[in-house]
Motif scaffolding. Structure first.
Motif: not given
Length: 230
Positions: A223, A196-198, A178, A175, A218-221, A216
């Motif tokens: 930023c 945004q794919d975390k 960012t 995705s 993170h549970s969100g994007a 990996t």
């Protein structure tokens, strides 16, 4: 053609453009459309100055003068930029059907001209098909480059001197990207990207390959990205 070969081809083309623009005879006698086609491609300081001199001379209301008139306007513009040597070399260019130059510009007062407007970018780099969401700068192979991340899910490398893309886009995020940062890892120039794919991903900018598996957790994007020595 691999990334190294493409990079070499870009440098060769840039050198040819610079050689033409740095030739006073080309500025004086060349077809206007041929000169205009090369102005934005100038890379070396000498070629960029020659392009600026040509643009400044074109601002003169007498720009449609005869070839020997163009020679005089170019010589005057070069003097306004403070390059007396270029001004004299322009004045020495023979023009068929015109008189030999009767004067040379030793110095000139006044503004050197507006090289670019503050409300307009000096150069625009295009290639992304989505919004550019992150930019970082670094040095790669001795050259200044920008690394950009986009919502089109690609990372791209740009040579800031030639203003050309270096190699193919780096793909791997699923995705939009960012965040981008750059650093040195074991002597290699790398980019660290967040999306945004975390995930966070690390790229070797020299060969365009991802280093290892995505990071990996993170549970969100992701930023924002930064690098440091620990």
């Amino acid at each position: 053609m691999n990334g190294t070969e493409r990079f070499a081809a870009v440098l060769t083309e840039a050198a040819e453009v610079d050689a033409r623009l740095s030739d006073p005879a080309f500025l004086v006698r060349g077809a206007r459309e041929d000169i205009h086609a090369l102005l934005d491609q100038a890379v070396s300081p000498a070629a960029r100055l020659a392009a600026a001199v040509y643009r400044l001379s074109n601002q003169d209301p007498r720009r449609d003068a005869s070839p020997h008139g163009r020679r005089d306007l170019l010589a005057l513009a070069a003097a306004r930029f403070g390059d007396r040597d270029l001004s004299r070399r322009i004045s020495d260019v023979p023009v068929e059907g015109g008189p030999d130059v009767r004067w040379v510009v030793d110095w000139a007062t006044g503004s050197s001209g507006e090289l670019h407007r503050a409300d307009r970018p000096l150069h625009t780099l295009t290639g992304h098909t989505g919004k550019v969401a992150a930019v970082a700068a670094t040095v790669l192979g001795g050259r200044a480059v920008a690394v950009t991340g986009s919502t089109d899910r690609t990372v791209r490398i740009w040579d800031l001197v030639t203003r050309r893309q270096v190699g193919a886009p780096l793909t791997g995020h699923t995705s939009g990207i960012t965040a981008v940062a750059t650093c040195l890892v074991d002597g290699r120039t790398v980019a660290v990207t967040g999306g945004q794919d975390k995930t966070v991903q690390v790229w070797d900018l020299a060969d365009g390959r991802r280093i290892g598996e995505p990071l990996t957790g993170h549970s969100g994007a992701v930023c924002a990205v930064a690098t440091a020595m620990v």
